[in-house]
Design a protein around this motif. Structure first.
Motif, mmCIF file in Angstrom:
data_model
loop_
_atom_site.group_PDB
_atom_site.id
_atom_site.type_symbol
_atom_site.label_atom_id
_atom_site.label_comp_id
_atom_site.label_asym_id
_atom_site.label_seq_id
_atom_site.Cartn_x
_atom_site.Cartn_y
_atom_site.Cartn_z
ATOM 1 N N SER A 12 0.741 1.750 -5.898
ATOM 2 C CA SER A 12 -0.270 0.690 -5.771
ATOM 3 C C SER A 12 0.389 -0.666 -5.592
ATOM 4 C CB SER A 12 -1.199 0.679 -6.989
ATOM 5 O OG SER A 12 -1.944 1.878 -7.077
ATOM 6 N N ASP A 40 -6.666 9.744 -9.757
ATOM 7 C CA ASP A 40 -6.660 8.286 -9.752
ATOM 8 C C ASP A 40 -8.033 7.788 -10.177
ATOM 9 O OD1 ASP A 40 -6.326 5.598 -9.369
ATOM 10 O OD2 ASP A 40 -6.183 5.687 -7.177
ATOM 11 N N ALA A 158 -5.841 2.717 -6.466
ATOM 12 C CA ALA A 158 -5.662 2.519 -5.026
ATOM 13 C C ALA A 158 -6.463 1.316 -4.536
ATOM 14 C CB ALA A 158 -6.083 3.782 -4.276
ATOM 15 N N GLY A 161 -4.895 -1.937 -5.734
ATOM 16 C CA GLY A 161 -3.683 -2.241 -4.981
ATOM 17 C C GLY A 161 -3.934 -2.968 -3.676
ATOM 18 N N ALA A 189 -1.490 -1.923 -11.305
ATOM 19 C CA ALA A 189 -1.841 -1.655 -9.909
ATOM 20 C C ALA A 189 -2.182 -2.937 -9.150
ATOM 21 C CB ALA A 189 -3.022 -0.685 -9.835
#
Length: 243
Positions: A12, A40, A158, A161, A189
């Motif tokens: 990330s 995740d 994710a 990020g 992240a």
């Protein structure tokens, strides 16, 4: 040369760490190993599995071969979700498996707050509200007064990020409270390292972010202190002597 070992879940904001290494200077090396993130999701059940001993142990051989002198589990939610006592047990197990001093990002926040003498913290969390509340509970167990928690409700690392400067600043502004003497941004992240000096200037107070305090904690475990203004007040202030 001091070698810092970082166990980082998935992919990330790991590119914060080469930036940290550059800002720390030529005699500090940051060795990062990715752990299996599993699912995740910023959900308690998924986070408990993310920080399971077998997942953390899998990356340790690579860190040992790199010459790392200490290791930090760079996942705030994957540590505080275990609670204060459970997070201590997680770190103890990691230290035994690694054969070197160990800690986690959650404890890094508590230790960094003590380092700068801050006791009243505002929290800007990317997590859902229930997970953000668990971080606040963890901080309180460490003797920190939490002045407010702002939850962004993001489910996956994710997605976090992908956030840039605009989102980071918006979160920090929304989370800040007048009585807080420090701002915390707890998600590893989240890309934050490039923004710390500007955030501190805008808010008028120290800002502690997850990847920043992770690196600082690993340095602490190796008995190193580095003056690095590009990493904010945590890396420029003299430590507070606890009485």
């Amino acid at each position: 040369m001091t070698a810092l070992g970082i166990l980082y879940p998935g992919h990330s904001a790991e590119d914060d760490y080469p930036r940290i290494e550059q800002l720390l200077g030529s005699d500090i090396r940051v060795d990062l190993v990715h752990t299996d993130i599993g699912e995740d999701a910023h959900r308690v059940d998924a986070l408990l599995q993310m920080g399971a001993p077998e997942r953390l142990a899998a990356g340790l051989q690579q860190l040992r071969l790199s010459g790392a002198e200490a290791v930090v589990w760079a996942c705030t939610s994957g540590s505080f979700v275990h609670g204060w006592d459970g997070a201590h047990e997680q770190v103890r197990s990691l230290a035994v498996a690694a054969g070197m001093p160990a800690s986690s990002t959650s404890f890094a926040f508590v230790h960094a707050l003590r380092e700068i003498g801050a006791r009243q913290a505002a929290v800007g969390a990317t997590y859902p509200e229930d997970v953000a509340g668990l971080f606040a509970d963890f901080l309180r167990a460490g003797g920190v007064e939490v002045t407010g928690v702002r939850s962004s409700g993001v489910i996956t690392a994710a997605e976090v990020g992908t956030w840039g400067e605009e989102e980071v600043f918006a979160l920090a502004r929304a989370a800040d409270t007048p009585d807080a003497d420090v701002m915390l941004l707890p998600d590893t992240a989240l890309h934050t390292v490039a923004h710390i000096p500007a955030l501190e200037k805008e808010l008028g107070k120290p800002v502690l972010t997850a990847n920043q305090v992770t690196a600082w904690e690993c340095l602490r475990l190796t008995d190193r202190r580095v003056n690095a203004p590009g990493l904010g007040a945590l890396f420029t202030r003299e430590p507070i002597v606890q009485v």
